[in-house]
Scaffold this active site. Structure first.
Site, PDB file in Angstrom:
ATOM      1  N   SER A  12      79.689  28.637 -85.820  1.00 39.70           N
ATOM      2  CA  SER A  12      78.426  29.041 -85.194  1.00 39.70           C
ATOM      3  C   SER A  12      77.578  29.916 -86.126  1.00 39.70           C
ATOM      4  O   SER A  12      78.089  30.795 -86.821  1.00 39.70           O
ATOM      5  CB  SER A  12      78.747  29.821 -83.915  1.00 39.70           C
ATOM      6  OG  SER A  12      77.563  30.269 -83.316  1.00 39.70           O
ATOM      7  N   GLY A  25      82.442  34.532 -95.750  1.00 42.34           N
ATOM      8  CA  GLY A  25      82.587  33.810 -97.009  1.00 42.34           C
ATOM      9  C   GLY A  25      83.983  33.954 -97.600  1.00 42.34           C
ATOM     10  O   GLY A  25      84.849  34.618 -97.015  1.00 42.34           O
ATOM     11  N   CYS A  84      80.383  39.604 -82.212  1.00 39.32           N
ATOM     12  CA  CYS A  84      79.287  39.791 -83.160  1.00 39.32           C
ATOM     13  C   CYS A  84      79.064  41.287 -83.395  1.00 39.32           C
ATOM     14  O   CYS A  84      78.816  42.033 -82.449  1.00 39.32           O
ATOM     15  CB  CYS A  84      78.009  39.159 -82.627  1.00 39.32           C
ATOM     16  SG  CYS A  84      76.603  39.492 -83.697  1.00 39.32           S
ATOM     17  N   GLY A 112      74.865  30.830 -81.527  1.00 38.26           N
ATOM     18  CA  GLY A 112      75.054  31.533 -80.259  1.00 38.26           C
ATOM     19  C   GLY A 112      73.799  31.487 -79.392  1.00 38.26           C
ATOM     20  O   GLY A 112      72.706  31.822 -79.855  1.00 38.26           O
ATOM     21  N   ALA A 163      72.945  40.311 -90.682  1.00 40.27           N
ATOM     22  CA  ALA A 163      72.674  41.055 -89.442  1.00 40.27           C
ATOM     23  C   ALA A 163      71.553  40.318 -88.718  1.00 40.27           C
ATOM     24  O   ALA A 163      70.509  40.876 -88.407  1.00 40.27           O
ATOM     25  CB  ALA A 163      72.287  42.490 -89.751  1.00 40.27           C
ATOM     26  N   ILE A 171      88.371  34.123 -87.161  1.00 38.10           N
ATOM     27  CA  ILE A 171      87.752  35.378 -86.814  1.00 38.10           C
ATOM     28  C   ILE A 171      86.220  35.294 -86.948  1.00 38.10           C
ATOM     29  O   ILE A 171      85.714  34.389 -87.616  1.00 38.10           O
ATOM     30  CB  ILE A 171      88.216  36.537 -87.768  1.00 38.10           C
ATOM     31  CG1 ILE A 171      87.924  36.152 -89.231  1.00 38.10           C
ATOM     32  CG2 ILE A 171      89.629  36.940 -87.540  1.00 38.10           C
ATOM     33  CD1 ILE A 171      88.225  37.237 -90.262  1.00 38.10           C
ATOM     34  N   ASN A 172      85.542  36.272 -86.371  1.00 38.05           N
ATOM     35  CA  ASN A 172      84.120  36.464 -86.653  1.00 38.05           C
ATOM     36  C   ASN A 172      84.028  37.316 -87.941  1.00 38.05           C
ATOM     37  O   ASN A 172      85.029  37.521 -88.625  1.00 38.05           O
ATOM     38  CB  ASN A 172      83.448  37.158 -85.466  1.00 38.05           C
ATOM     39  CG  ASN A 172      81.960  36.807 -85.363  1.00 38.05           C
ATOM     40  OD1 ASN A 172      81.240  36.855 -86.365  1.00 38.05           O
ATOM     41  ND2 ASN A 172      81.498  36.464 -84.186  1.00 38.05           N
ATOM     42  N   ASN A 207      78.329  28.063 -78.560  1.00 35.74           N
ATOM     43  CA  ASN A 207      78.676  29.482 -78.668  1.00 35.74           C
ATOM     44  C   ASN A 207      77.709  30.241 -77.763  1.00 35.74           C
ATOM     45  O   ASN A 207      76.508  29.974 -77.781  1.00 35.74           O
ATOM     46  CB  ASN A 207      78.493  29.861 -80.147  1.00 35.74           C
ATOM     47  CG  ASN A 207      78.907  31.269 -80.484  1.00 35.74           C
ATOM     48  OD1 ASN A 207      78.125  32.186 -80.333  1.00 35.74           O
ATOM     49  ND2 ASN A 207      80.113  31.438 -80.972  1.00 35.74           N
TER      50      ASN A 207
END
Ligand SMILES: Cc1cc2nc3c(=O)[nH]c(=O)nc-3n(C[C@H](O)[C@H](O)[C@H](O)COP(=O)(O)O)c2cc1C
Length: 321
Positions: free
Chosen positions: A36, A233, A145, A61, A85, A207-208, A114
């Site tokens: 996402s 990354g 997030c 999302g 961000a 994971i996020n 998402n």
């Protein structure tokens, strides 16, 4: 001559490894999905790769109403990664369903949506709305997030809150499987994966991004206006892999591996560590067909290692001899 060609082709096809995986009753043609926020709403990539070559697309999302996101600068490149961000910029669920979903339905590739929320009810509203939309294979609850002042990661700060939002969302989307996307910014990911499982989640995505920061030394100001951002990354891959492995030890529901996957070998590591499927994220920015290449690479690996079914690889990690 033609007969010989046909016979060889038939043999080849018979030998083709089975690449499909199943997550909560949904069949994905292979275990490669896009993550996402790194692949738009999917259709933007239709001219850059074959969307039918991958198992699934997890779209950006979505909230019920459109959100502008954080003001720039909101992305910054770092060593082997990037900070973002963005802050939930999206077109809103209604616009997604009218303008994007019909196009996505033309592909065999599964669509996972998402969903984001500042408050518990925001998640529930989107979940209820999407629950009745044909063409969606699953919802992925983004409680991880780090780039918003309210909501999101705040539901991933203690397992009780994670349980609460997951249980409520599960009730709200009765027809669709619910995946919960977890944050690495916690002490023990196992507790959060268990909370999701106990609350009825059908899978967890691990994971996020990791909270990070960068400073402009000439201006002595943060590189991002939001100050901190989510690091993603290749730089985060070893952390993601460790957390996926831990989550796999803690729960029985499928774990979907995300974090720094850019090459076939990365995806293989996650599958061997126990992930049922993987999501390719930041790599899409510099190699838009990264997911297609990885899907093909996995097939090639299975073929060259005489693996008949990709599921044989899942969780096949063994101790050091
Ligand atoms: C620009 C950007 C936007 C993102 N937006 C979302 C989002 O809307 N929802 C979400 O759950 N994750 C979001 N993520 C996190 C990714 O889906 C993924 O979990 C993370 O980047 C780690 O994978 P990667 O290292 O392969 O990028 C975003 C990541 C990036 C870089």
């Amino acid at each position: 001559m033609q007969l010989k060609y046909i016979m060889n082709r038939k043999k080849e096809l018979l030998k083709a490894p089975r690449m499909a995986v199943e997550i909560a009753g949904v069949r994905f043609k292979n275990p490669v999905l896009t993550a996402s926020g790194t692949f738009g709403y999917g259709l933007e990539f239709a001219n850059l790769m074959d969307l039918n070559s991958i198992g699934g697309i997890v779209v950006k999302g979505l909230s019920m109403k459109p959100i502008k996101g954080n003001p720039p600068p909101r992305i910054y490149e770092t060593a082997s990664g990037m900070l973002n961000a963005i802050g939930w910029q999206n077109i809103g669920a209604t616009e997604f369903v009218t303008a994007k979903l019909p196009g996505l339905r033309n592909y065999e590739t599964k669509v996972i949506v998402n969903i984001v929320g500042f408050e518990l009810n925001d998640y529930l509203e989107v979940a209820r709305f999407l629950n009745d939309c044909p063409g969606i294979a699953a919802l992925e609850l983004n409680i991880s997030c780090p780039n918003v002042e309210k909501g999101g990661f705040h539901f991933n700060k203690n397992p009780k809150d994670t349980y609460k939002v997951t249980a409520a969302a599960k009730k709200a989307c009765r027809k669709l499987p619910l995946w919960v996307k977890l944050s690495p910014n916690v002490t023990d990911i196992r507790e959060f994966a268990r909370a999701c499982e106990d609350a009825g989640a059908d899978a967890v995505s691990v994971i996020n991004t990791l909270v990070g920061m960068a400073v402009d030394v000439e201006k002595r100001q943060p590189r991002l206006r939001f100050l901190t951002g989510g690091l993603s990354g290749p730089a985060i891959k070893p952390i993601a892999l460790r957390m996926v492995w831990e989550a796999c030890q803690a729960v029985k529901i499928p774990v979907i591996g995300v974090g720094g996957i850019a090459r076939t070998e990365d995806a293989l590591e996650f599958l061997i560590a126990g992930a049922r499927a993987v999501q390719v994220g930041t790599a899409n920015f510099y190699r838009p067909d990264a997911s297609q290449r990885i899907a093909l690479g996995l097939q090639e690996y299975c073929r060259s290692h005489n693996i008949e079914d990709i599921n044989e690889l899942v969780g096949s990690l063994h101790a050091y001899e």
